[in-house]
Design a protein around this motif. Sequence first.
Motif, PDB file in Angstrom:
ATOM      1  N   ALA A 176       0.834  -1.203   0.000  1.00 29.65           N
ATOM      2  CA  ALA A 176       0.000   0.000   0.000  1.00 29.65           C
ATOM      3  C   ALA A 176       0.865   1.248   0.000  1.00 29.65           C
ATOM      4  N   TYR A 177       0.437   2.253  -0.754  1.00 30.81           N
ATOM      5  CA  TYR A 177       1.128   3.542  -0.761  1.00 30.81           C
ATOM      6  C   TYR A 177       0.981   4.233   0.587  1.00 30.81           C
ATOM      7  N   HIS A 178      -0.146   3.985   1.222  1.00 30.07           N
ATOM      8  CA  HIS A 178      -0.393   4.528   2.560  1.00 30.07           C
ATOM      9  C   HIS A 178      -1.408   3.636   3.267  1.00 30.07           C
ATOM     10  N   GLU A 179      -1.489   3.766   4.568  1.00 30.88           N
ATOM     11  CA  GLU A 179      -2.502   3.066   5.340  1.00 30.88           C
ATOM     12  C   GLU A 179      -3.892   3.600   4.957  1.00 30.88           C
ATOM     13  N   PRO A 180      -4.959   2.900   5.293  1.00 30.23           N
ATOM     14  CA  PRO A 180      -6.299   3.426   4.989  1.00 30.23           C
ATOM     15  C   PRO A 180      -6.470   4.852   5.524  1.00 30.23           C
ATOM     16  N   ILE A 181      -7.131   5.697   4.760  1.00 24.90           N
ATOM     17  CA  ILE A 181      -7.317   7.089   5.173  1.00 24.90           C
ATOM     18  C   ILE A 181      -8.191   7.128   6.428  1.00 24.90           C
ATOM     19  N   PRO A 182      -7.709   7.729   7.502  1.00 26.95           N
ATOM     20  CA  PRO A 182      -8.512   7.794   8.733  1.00 26.95           C
ATOM     21  C   PRO A 182      -9.824   8.531   8.496  1.00 26.95           C
ATOM     22  N   GLU A 183     -10.817   8.177   9.270  1.00 25.36           N
ATOM     23  CA  GLU A 183     -12.113   8.844   9.199  1.00 25.36           C
ATOM     24  C   GLU A 183     -12.482   9.396  10.565  1.00 25.36           C
ATOM     25  N   ILE A 184     -13.137  10.542  10.569  1.00 23.19           N
ATOM     26  CA  ILE A 184     -13.664  11.086  11.813  1.00 23.19           C
ATOM     27  C   ILE A 184     -14.958  10.336  12.131  1.00 23.19           C
ATOM     28  N   PRO A 185     -15.083   9.765  13.328  1.00 20.83           N
ATOM     29  CA  PRO A 185     -16.293   9.005  13.663  1.00 20.83           C
ATOM     30  C   PRO A 185     -17.562   9.817  13.426  1.00 20.83           C
ATOM     31  N   GLU A 186     -18.588   9.148  12.998  1.00 23.78           N
ATOM     32  CA  GLU A 186     -19.861   9.805  12.656  1.00 23.78           C
ATOM     33  C   GLU A 186     -20.356  10.715  13.775  1.00 23.78           C
TER      34      GLU A 186
END
Length: 534
Positions: free
Chosen positions: A143-153
Amino acid sequence: MMDADGIVAELLRLLGTKRRVAEVSKEFSTKRTNAERARFAYRLLEAHELLPALGNEMFKAKKNGEAIKLYTHSVALAQEGAENLALAYANRSAVLFEERFYEECLLDIDRALANNYPDNLKMKLLSRQEKAKQLKAKQAPRAYHEPIPEIPEDHRNKRIQCASDAIKIHCTETQGRHVIATRDVAPGEILVVEKPFCHILLEQFYNHCHECLELCYNLIPCTGCTQVLYCSDKCGQDAVAYHKYECRILATVKKLKMDKLKLLPMKIALLVKDKYSTIADTSTADACEDDTYCSDRYKEIHNLIPNTSKRLVADLFDRAATAAIIFHLIKKFTDFFQNDEEETVFQELVLLHMQTGACNFHEITELAENQDDIYSPEELGAGAYSFLSMFNHRCSPNVVRNCYGAVIVMRAVESIKKGEQCYDNYGYHHAVMPKTTRQAKLKRQYFFDCTCEVCTDNWPLYLDLPKIKTDVRVLEGDIFRLQQGDVETAKRVLWEILPKLKGLEEVKPNISLAEIQEVVKQCYGLLANVRRTM
């Protein structure tokens, strides 16, 4: 061919020879809109026959006899359907096979076969295809990068599209719009996940996608030019909205050595053509207007501060002349303009964003191995991020930015109390740059006198920082592994030291806090864009 800066310099030389500098400067100073300034510069360049012709040298690459080291370069230069394109794909598939990129290898073999690959060479290619199919299941994920973090709903900001509810936009007469914490924020907490309104690729053209900027070792070319490659057909289709206009002129633009502060304004002006009729309604009515802040809306980009009144006439003229060159290329060599009004708006926007960009555009970076085999940041591209532009500068920031593709994730790197301001750093940090130098550079580029606590209290350079007693440290072996780009070490070290950061903040500044924060930044960098050599 002269580059853009050379053209402007030649214009100024000719005006000086004719003793017209004072006269032209006086007349230019009477212009009140960006479009008027750009038109004035355009007429001067036209009168002195300095407007560039369209460069097509790269389109003649079949005659280029030098050896091409990168097969992707060969792919970019070859004509669609030509045998040399098929050979380039086939040769690249061999490299991909050796590096165990079997899925990518198979895609290149398919492309070679679809582009008139010679019959007498097919047996070897088909044999490689069969082996790659057998080995595809064993391909290790890269992977070029880890999964893009998300702000919790349940923690998303209702007023700011890309932000956490831990922050908000605040406005004062002295600080203008800026960002403050709505509650106590802990080190490591994600505050922003922002996609750019517009972005460009500046480096690594032969292993990053022109549209999404993702790392890719089997790029496919634009069929109309030799300057652009995509990671997929989808990215190629997504880019049509702007690339159909830049396609013919991009080789010339690159030869003019236009930097991000010229390329991004051009792309923005191309992208928002459907808004030209309503541009007048986009202007800000109130710097603190009561509205949702949207990263994907042009209004936020349009209303960034250009500092026009603070710029010297020479600075404005230089930018206007470059805007005129861009306008000339679009007008003469594309079908972008349909009427005079569109020409006026385009000139207005290009020169506007050549001013706002200097203070508001952000680098898009990745970690890559340097000559010492250490993973360190390198600039990859640039983007227009409207909300990130709300963060004020401090010579010791309490947040850090990391790029996941073109998406920027901002996290806290120290505790931020409720009501305190969240500070970015504009590239001038107290640990590596003396106060007088920082303040001079900030004044010159951003037009403000830095009065942050770091400057007010005269924080020292890194080597002169005070020491404190602490047992918070990172093992030398872990430091070495982080420098070598080990992601698993980064995840473990973050888990171990983030809870201990607060204890180092009781006395600021101190060398232990500075060192641990740098470790934290390297760890987060390894979770984001990392260009690993094959």
